[in-house]
Design an enzyme around this catalytic site. Structure first.
Site, short mmCIF file in Angstrom:
data_model
loop_
_atom_site.label_atom_id
_atom_site.label_comp_id
_atom_site.label_asym_id
_atom_site.label_seq_id
_atom_site.Cartn_x
_atom_site.Cartn_y
_atom_site.Cartn_z
N ASP B 414 0.87 -1.15 0.00
CA ASP B 414 0.00 0.00 0.00
C ASP B 414 0.92 1.22 0.00
O ASP B 414 2.10 1.10 0.29
CB ASP B 414 -0.84 -0.06 1.28
CG ASP B 414 -1.74 1.13 1.41
OD1 ASP B 414 -2.28 1.56 0.39
OD2 ASP B 414 -1.90 1.62 2.53
N LYS B 415 0.39 2.37 -0.33
CA LYS B 415 1.27 3.53 -0.32
C LYS B 415 1.09 4.36 0.95
O LYS B 415 1.99 4.45 1.79
CB LYS B 415 1.01 4.41 -1.55
CG LYS B 415 1.99 5.55 -1.65
CD LYS B 415 1.60 6.52 -2.73
CE LYS B 415 0.42 7.37 -2.34
NZ LYS B 415 0.72 8.35 -1.31
N LYS B 582 -3.30 28.68 -7.40
CA LYS B 582 -2.22 27.71 -7.23
C LYS B 582 -2.58 26.46 -8.00
O LYS B 582 -3.77 26.10 -8.09
CB LYS B 582 -1.98 27.40 -5.76
CG LYS B 582 -3.12 26.69 -5.05
CD LYS B 582 -2.76 26.38 -3.62
CE LYS B 582 -3.91 25.64 -2.95
NZ LYS B 582 -3.79 25.53 -1.51
N ARG B 616 6.57 17.32 -3.79
CA ARG B 616 5.33 17.62 -4.53
C ARG B 616 5.27 19.13 -4.70
O ARG B 616 5.37 19.87 -3.73
CB ARG B 616 4.12 17.14 -3.75
CG ARG B 616 4.10 15.63 -3.57
CD ARG B 616 3.39 15.26 -2.30
NE ARG B 616 1.97 15.55 -2.35
CZ ARG B 616 1.04 14.63 -2.59
NH1 ARG B 616 1.41 13.39 -2.79
NH2 ARG B 616 -0.22 14.93 -2.61
N ARG B 811 -5.50 4.12 -7.80
CA ARG B 811 -6.96 4.23 -7.79
C ARG B 811 -7.63 2.86 -7.76
O ARG B 811 -8.61 2.64 -8.44
CB ARG B 811 -7.43 4.98 -9.05
CG ARG B 811 -7.34 6.48 -8.96
CD ARG B 811 -8.40 6.97 -8.05
NE ARG B 811 -8.37 8.42 -7.88
CZ ARG B 811 -8.74 9.02 -6.77
NH1 ARG B 811 -9.13 8.31 -5.74
NH2 ARG B 811 -8.71 10.32 -6.67
N ASP B 837 -1.61 -0.71 5.80
CA ASP B 837 -1.93 -0.25 7.15
C ASP B 837 -3.42 0.02 7.35
O ASP B 837 -3.85 0.19 8.46
CB ASP B 837 -1.17 1.03 7.45
CG ASP B 837 -1.74 2.21 6.68
OD1 ASP B 837 -2.08 2.01 5.51
OD2 ASP B 837 -1.86 3.31 7.24
N ASP B 841 -6.72 -2.34 2.98
CA ASP B 841 -5.70 -3.33 2.62
C ASP B 841 -6.03 -4.72 3.14
O ASP B 841 -5.31 -5.67 2.88
CB ASP B 841 -4.33 -2.91 3.17
CG ASP B 841 -3.95 -1.53 2.72
OD1 ASP B 841 -4.11 -1.25 1.53
OD2 ASP B 841 -3.53 -0.72 3.56
#
Lengths: 335, 1229
Positions: B414-415, B582, B616, B811, B837, B841
């Site tokens: 998982d990220k 932005k 980012r 996604r 986590d 998941d």
């Protein structure tokens, strides 16, 4: 300090962290090659010793099954009743003593499972009043009475007997045979026990039991002359009851260690008188063996040769490994 | 509680798994529609809905014994031993005493039962803990505190802020206006942003009026329990009116109430019928590949056993016919039935099955369990997998999978929360062409920012966020010098966002940000003196350097994925209107005025630099608006937003019109903080040939960005394929072309090709060189994945994906995660590991061979479903490369030895069969057979299985190539099994035939015979124990004190038990059970017996030694090399390892930092989420944005060089020396 103890941080011990001090042997060339060489040389040494010792042991084996017309006791093979026969042999030199006298049976399967369990150790330990255990069957009961000793082993007890004569000036001189202590001490003193004598009579102690089917006389009459060798404590019986592991076996019959024969059997002619009772001709053979023993027991060239071969192989392998090591080991890795 | 309820409860207590199957059967079979009446337990009880009790435990005190035994005998092995036991009761067949089987069987059953009982005890405890959480239930007209388990369907319960939702509730009313309630669904789907739920207006009028709520008697008719988290249909019937219900009105169990002081809800689904529990599913029992291999092998062994039995049975027939017949007449007359040779052969077959059963010893399974349990404890105890900040040690939650950890080929990660901390940090910015945020030392060299780098002191600012850290002093100085660009920069940050402020006490400002990125930016502005303090739908109040300034908010031009930007139009107190914008630099740079061109060039450079560091980025710009233009534009905006048709398109056009000719201010760089050591861990695992796939619910940009920063994507990769088709055909084409491209490249006779071939050839001994190969990566989004996972495309997907070094799926839904894992598991037959986590998941964790949960975060859902859990991703390295590798190595060695030992032990009977008339006579004493596996040889091999180390932990991590042995399944496979059985057969041959040769006419030195059965047995048994001990000694690489103790101790125990059982005393007590009296002293004092034992030992061990030595010399395995290297370096001076950080020097860009949903701008301007104003109407969840991938062509790819240090030519992965310092705990062995 107190707060640290309350955390769930695992203990820092060598055990929990898998850091126990350890000896980490590696099969390195420095150990294996000399090791093999050493073992090989040691084995060759032992092998030579064993081989020489084994060669020095004399063995005299005579088959007396009686099958084949020329062999001794051929007259007795087909007779059903007990029969006497003679076996002659001559010694050209002194057979050094102490000489041990064995009988040998071959192709005789004392190790068949059903045969091997066919005994009752509690009965043999002196408890004849209880009913024998079921493994004794079919030699459990006879005539509705307990067989003592029960079971197939006891029932099939070897019952040939031998008398040895030396022919001195055409007269037969009896060679004294010593039957004392031929069985294991533990068997005689602990494992086997006679039932408590009733009024000094062993026969009465066996009251309520019958002799095994194949036996000529009851167990308390095996050696009536010697109370210490009678009943379950009879030495021949004890020897027989220690069943052999393999189908060819020797069992000690007597020692020759008395009189003129302490130092061995002198050169000369001998006659062995055999009371031939035990039929084996249908499946195997029987023989008598005279031998003397060394520290390693009876004559046995197998062990010596095996040690020599193994030692030789170890030396060869150490050479092979040395060559391979020298040729293929990439330098720099080991040092 | 009604009487019926009590009775039912009591009944359930008697039945196992009552929560598990009873409600399921009752409801899934019959429930088509659910009827729930509020505040009416009698009515609801009629339907037997599940109560809110969770039960994961299996037994109670009364059911434990029968159920556990029943389960245990379902194991084939146990049932087999039971069968043997029954066979032994038949006297004609029985070749062994009953105790030879029953003692081990009882021992095994007891150990397993104790283990099961402990497991269940802990399950009881955790159930108890969840069930006894308190919640406020409206009962008998007042709020009462009840335990969760006593909550029933139809009850009305009150929730307070930050409480967990106890069951699936229909939201009735809340403290917020319009019955709004905010929930965090991280537990359920892993999304951390808040979600809005709204009650029906009729029910929200009930408010907190207990009286009205108690009288509330509506009936809900809805769908039966299911596991669809995003769907719910139902109707509320109240006062003869029908109100439709949907998902937007439901609070699901597992959510947390946020930003809502209180709310009332009515329980619709409870306990196991809640959507959360329905999603969990039953835990499937996981088995390791060794287990599966073992099952095959055990079948083979059974086959082998039957073959031996048949051979011996035939032998018995022949023997009975030719020999036994004659023999029988005289000495062995048996019962009539037994005299038939065929029948005797048949019986012999079964007798031999009993005797030879020890080739599959009963103690094998239990020993495996013990070893695995031990390994699990070592994982739990490992201090280097302990995370001090959260006080979380690693935990092996399953104790049956350890050796599988040494064979992992695919990791699915998982990220968010796993690779990243889900913490955004404002780390750098470029303002007016100048970079801020970097720290230089006195020589002008860039300094790496660590925990110890001094921070900027913000104490002048009373409204600062104390957790905010920034290291570059020059920015604050510029700010204090009143540089207009800097001030405008932060003003923009404080105005242009959708953050909601919350100020409970004066100065105690908390931001509720939709995305962590925005939160980070607004917080940064706050600390630099532009404090966003309050907002209304029309105004924004900012404290600018201590001065309160209120801006008129004219419009929010909301974010969406097409626009990739957001703007606000504000009017300052001076009356000047300005647009602040932005957004992603690629978008923004096209909309700048010409004057910004030079600045654009510099900023662009800076953005490259930021992106190269994995940050980012967002570009910032503003535009002064002409008053007349603005008035006309606002007018059109109003018209557009009130139009019914094409509203979206009209708005988009208007936005586009006004966001033009902007002036560039600069750019921000936010660090999506990776968990500690993620990049190093991934690098190291990659070196161990483990393929890592990222499966995330997050956006593609974010995922790709993270992948770059943690070294999974690199600039030196040949190509990154992006699959983002919307139809099956598109996806197929994209996958095909990607595959062709990879394969096409491979077929070109190029340098790379030959290297590739070489790599394949030298797979085993490439420890010494790291092969270079062309690398590809595949990025696929959820839409395409749904198509690609269809049956006809999955093969193509897998082929393509496996050609790539890195695969990223973005996604994806929880179900898709599981499908991907399942696909690899099924088609590749590789060992998979899933790590995550969040609750999203869980499915993946359960599907994979090994599931790992990251613990310590708020959500425990993943951890509860996992097999292993720890606090940090980087612990995975240690779990796999150290614990996993060791477990695998130990288990394989253990199994090899175990099979060897048992073949050697058992087959002696086979050889003996030829000399005992095939009568199933045993060679050994019955006691020896009973005790051999459980006493004489069990502990040394257990000690080896528990403590052995081929290579120490440091080198295990340093040489990740060692891990490949496990992936290739080299240490224990059918070949290895065959070899070690062969060795066992050879040993048994020597064990029997050497004594046969020597002892056939053996006599003692006093002439008495020692050829008897008992001496023979003692000689062979002693030889066997000694050979087995020597062998285990040679197999043990790591002799700890425990190994010494067990090995020497086992020998000592053997001799003491031998002499004890052959002693006079014990014979005196049980004459019939210990008939071996005196045999030990009689034979073991004979030199010839010892000569035999010595000969057997050398004959058995020497060939094996030679083979091992030659193999290590001629075909050394990586382990051999490392071991030798380890030995050599131990001898030498232990030299200091130069520690080098795996540093990323890559650079690419256009990773804009927006992680939030569109629609919040509207929410703010409409004022719906504010209590101050009143507006009407509110939609449910914002519609999921139409998501579109931007081409990857704009990425500027630079080189990243993974630094690999090579010492003595061995490729190494030197782990980053992070906080808990591996070096600190270094030890010299």
């Amino acid at each position: 300090m107190k707060t640290q103890e309350t955390t769930s941080r695992p203990d820092n011990t060598a055990f929990t962290q898998q850091r126990l001090p350890a000896w980490q042997p590696v099969l390195s060339a420095g150990i294996v090659i000399p090791g093999f060489l050493f073992i090989g040389l040691a084995f060759i040494g032992i092998g030579i010793g064993l081989f020489i010792t084994s060669q020095s042991i004399q063995v005299l084996e005579r088959d007396y099954t009686g099958t084949g017309s020329s062999s001794a006791c051929s007259n007795c093979v087909s007779s059903n009743i007990s029969c006497f026969c003679q076996l002659n042999f001559s010694l050209s030199a002194l057979f050094p003593g102490p000489v041990f006298f064995y009988y040998g049976l071959s192709n005789y399967y004392q190790n068949v499972r059903k045969y091997g369990v066919s005994r009752d150790d509690e009965q043999l330990w002196g408890d004849v009043s209880k009913s024998p255990c079921s493994t004794c069957g079919p030699y459990q009961y006879s005539q509705n009475m307990t067989i003592a000793p029960c079971g197939a082993i006891a029932n099939s007890m070897f019952n040939d007997s031998f008398t040895l004569y030396q022919l001195v000036n055409m007269t037969k001189k009896t060679v004294p045979l010593d039957g004392k202590g031929i069985a294991w001490w533990t068997d005689y003193s602990i494992k086997f026990r006679n039932p408590t004598e009733v009024y000094g009579s062993l026969a009465a102690a066996f009251n309520g039991t019958v002799k095994p089917v194949n036996w000529a006389k009851p167990v308390y009459d095996l050696d009536p002359s010697n109370p210490a060798n009678n009943g379950f404590l009879n030495q021949d019986f004890l020897v027989w009851m220690r069943t052999a592991a393999l189908p060819d076996f020797w069992k000690l019959y007597r020692r020759i260690n008395a009189g003129d024969y302490v130092s061995g059997l002198p050169a000369g002619n001998y006659t062995l008188e055999i009371q031939y009772n035990y039929p084996v001709a249908d499946f195997g053979r029987k023989s008598v063996i005279f031998t003397n023993v060394a520290w390693m027991g009876a004559r046995n060239s197998f062990l010596g040769i095996a040690y020599l071969v193994m030692g030789f192989l170890c030396v060869v392998m150490s050479m092979v490994m040395l060559i391979v090591y020298a040729k293929f080991n990439t330098p720099g890795e080991d040092s | 509680m009604s009487e019926g309820g009590m009775a039912e409860k009591w009944l359930w207590r008697l039945l196992p798994w009552r929560g598990g199957w009873i409600p399921h059967r009752k409801n899934e079979g019959h429930e088509e529609e659910r009827h729930v009446k509020a505040n009416n337990r009698e009515y609801n009880d009629r339907f037997f809905y599940a109560d809110n009790r969770i039960k994961t435990s299996k037994y109670n005190i009364f059911t434990f014994l029968p159920i556990n035994l029943f389960e245990q005998f379902q194991h084939v092995a146990n049932a087999y031993f039971l069968f043997l036991l029954i066979l032994q009761l038949i006297p004609q067949v029985s070749s062994l005493s009953w105790f030879t089987t029953i003692v081990p069987l009882v021992l095994v059953l007891t150990i397993t039962a104790v283990k099961d009982a402990t497991d269940d005890f802990f399950r009881h405890k955790s159930d108890q803990q969840v069930n006894s959480r308190q919640s406020q239930v409206l009962l008998d007209g007042r709020l009462q505190s009840e335990q969760w388990m006593n909550v029933r369907v139809g009850d009305i319960i009150k929730l307070e802020n930050n409480q967990f939702v106890a069951a699936d509730l229909l939201l009735l009313s809340s403290s917020e206006p319009y019955g709004l309630g905010y929930v965090e669904t991280a537990e359920l789907d892993g999304e951390t942003n808040l979600k809005v739920r709204q009650a029906l207006s009729v029910t929200s009028e009930l408010g907190a009026d207990i009286h009205k709520l108690a009288e509330f008697d509506a009936e809900v008719v809805c769908e039966p329990p299911n596991n669809k988290l995003d769907r719910f249909t139902g109707t509320l019937l109240w006062k003869d009116n029908k109100f439709p219900l949907d998902n937007g009105k439901l609070l699901l169990r597992g959510c947390v109430l946020r930003n809502t002081e209180w709310c009332f809800g009515m329980v619709i689904f409870a306990g196991l019928q809640t959507k959360l529990m329905q999603n969990c599913g039953r835990t499937t029992f996981k088995r390791t590949s060794i287990d599966r291999l073992m099952n095959t092998l055990v079948l083979w062994i059974f086959g082998f056993l039957v073959c031996m039995g048949i051979i011996l049975a035939i032998g018995n027939c022949v023997w009975e016919k030719s020999m036994g017949g004659n023999f029988q007449k005289l000495y062995l007359p048996w019962d009539e039935v037994l005299s038939d040779a065929f029948f005797s052969g048949f019986l012999t077959f079964w007798s031999y099955i009993i005797i030879l059963n020890t080739v599959v010893p009963i103690s094998l399974y239990v020993s495996m369990e013990v070893i695995r349990l031990g390994h699990s404890y070592f994982i739990n105890w490992d201090r280097r997998m302990y995370h001090a900040q959260r006080d979380t040690p690693a935990e092996a939650r399953t104790t049956t999978l350890n050796e599988e950890l040494g064979q992992v080929e695919y990791i699915f990660s998982d990220k968010t929360g796993t690779l990243t901390q889900n913490v955004m940090v404002f780390s750098k910015c470029s303002i007016n062409g100048k970079i801020y945020g970097e720290v230089y030392d006195e020589f002008g060299h860039k300094v790496e920012i660590t925990e110890k780098t001094p921070c900027v002191d913000f104490s002048f600012n009373t409204l600062r966020d104390r957790r905010f850290r920034f290291h570059d002093h020059s920015l604050l100085e510029s700010m204090k010098l009143n540089e207009p660009a800097v001030q405008e920069f932060f003003r923009l940050l404080s105005l242009c966002h959708t953050v909601m402020p919350e100020e409970k006490m004066e100065g105690d400002l908390v931001y509720q940000a939709q995305s962590p990125d925005e939160g980070a930016l607004v917080t940064a502005a706050r600390n630099f003196g532009f404090v966003f303090r309050a907002r209304t739908p029309e105004t924004i109040t900012v404290y600018e350097l201590g001065k309160e300034v209120t801006y008129q908010l004219i419009a929010i031009l909301d974010f969406n994925n097409v626009r990739k930007r957001m703007s606000v139009i504000v009017r300052n107190p001076q009356g000047r209107a300005r647009l602040y914008c932005k957004g992603a630099d690629t978008i923004l740079f096209d909309r700048l005025d010409t004057a910004s061109e030079e600045l654009l060039y510099t900023t662009s450079e800076h953005l490259n630099e930021f992106a190269g560091e994995g940050l980012r980025t967002l570009a910032l710009a503003y535009r002064d608006l002409d008053e007349d233009f603005l008035r006309g534009w606002t007018q059109r905006l109003w018209e557009a937003s009130s139009s019914v048709e094409n509203r979206e398109d009209l708005l988009a056009l208007l936005y586009e019109e006004i966001e033009q000719d902007m002036t560039l201010l600069g750019a921000t760089a936010i660090e999506d903080k990776l968990q500690q050591g993620v990049a190093e861990t991934i690098a190291c695992l990659t070196l161990a040939s483990i393929k890592i796939w990222v499966l995330t619910g997050d956006k593609m940009e974010t995922a790709i960005n993270t992948a770059y920063s943690c070294n999974m994507l690199r600039d030196d990769m040949h190509e990154v394929f992006v699959i983002s088709g919307h139809t099956v055909v598109e996806v197929q084409q994209q996958l095909k072309s990607a595959k062709d491209q990879i394969l096409g490249l491979k077929h070109e006779p190029s340098f790379n090709d030959s290297v590739d071939m070489e790599k394949r050839d030298s797979k085993y001994d490439c420890v010494f060189e790291e092969a270079v190969s062309v690398e590809h990566a595949l990025v696929i989004n959820g839409h395409s994945l749904a198509h690609a996972l269809e049956a006809d495309l999955e093969g193509l997907l897998l082929d393509t994906a496996c050609l790539c070094r890195t695969v990223i799926c973005c996604r994806v839904t929880p179900l898709q995660k599981a499908q991907v894992v399942e696909l690899v598991k099924r088609r590749r037959r590789a060992v998979t590991l899933a790590i995550g986590d969040g609750a999203n998941d869980v499915s993946m964790i359960k599907t994979a061979h090994i599931g790992v949960g990251i613990s310590g975060q708020e959500g425990m859902q993943a951890v509860l479903a996992s097999d292993y859990s720890f606090a940090q991703f980087r612990h995975l390295q240690r779990l796999l490369l150290v614990h996993g590798r060791w477990s695998y190595f130990r288990m394989c060695n253990f199994l090899c030895y175990f099979f060897y030992k048992n073949f050697a032990f058992t087959l002696v009977h086979f050889w003996f069969g030829f000399f005992c008339g095939f009568s199933a006579q045993t060679v050994y004493d019955q006691w020896f057979i009973t005790l051999f596996n459980i006493v004489y040889t069990s502990l040394p091999v257990l000690a080896m299985g528990l403590f052995d180390q081929d290579v120490n932990e440091k080198n295990s991590i340093r040489f990740p190539k060692l891990y490949e042995l496990g992936q290739l399944n080299l240490l224990f496979n059918k070949r290895q099994f065959f070899l070690c059985s062969l060795q066992g057969v050879y040993t048994s041959f020597a064990l029997f035939f050497v004594p046969y040769g020597v002892l056939s006419h053996g006599v003692r030195d006093d002439g008495a015979s020692i050829t008897d059965q008992q001496s023979f047995a003692v000689t062979i048994a002693t030889s066997l124990v000694i050979v087995a001990s020597v062998q285990i000694g040679l197999d043990t690489n790591y002799w700890t004190a425990i190994n010494h103790f067990y090995i020497w101790g086992s020998l000592a125990v053997y001799f003491s038990i031998l002499f004890a059982m052959h002693s006079n005393g014990i014979f005196g007590i049980f004459p019939s059970h210990f008939p071996f009296i005196g045999t030990a002293r009689s034979s073991l004092c004979q030199p010839i017996v010892w000569l035999v034992i010595l000969l057997i030992t050398v004959v058995c061990v020497a060939p094996m030694l030679v083979v091992r030595f030659l193999r290590a010399d001629l075909y050394p395995t990586p382990t051999d090399k490392v071991r030798r290297w380890q030995l050599a370096s131990r001898r030498q001076h232990p030299h200091e390892e130069g520690l080098r950080r795996v540093r990323r020097t890559s650079s690419r860009r256009s990773a804009y930092a927006f992680a939030h949903q569109e629609g919040y701008g509207e929410l703010i301007t409409s004022g719906r989420n504010m209590r101050l104003t009143s507006c009407s109407g509110l939609g449910s969840d914002p519609a999921p944005p139409a998501w579109k991938m931007h081409g990857n062509s704009s990425w500027i790819e630079n080189l990243l060089k993974k630094r690999l240090t090579t010492t003595s030519g061995i490729s190494k992965c030197v782990p980053n020396n992070s906080t808990d310092g591996i070096q600190d705990e270094q030890h010299t062995d």
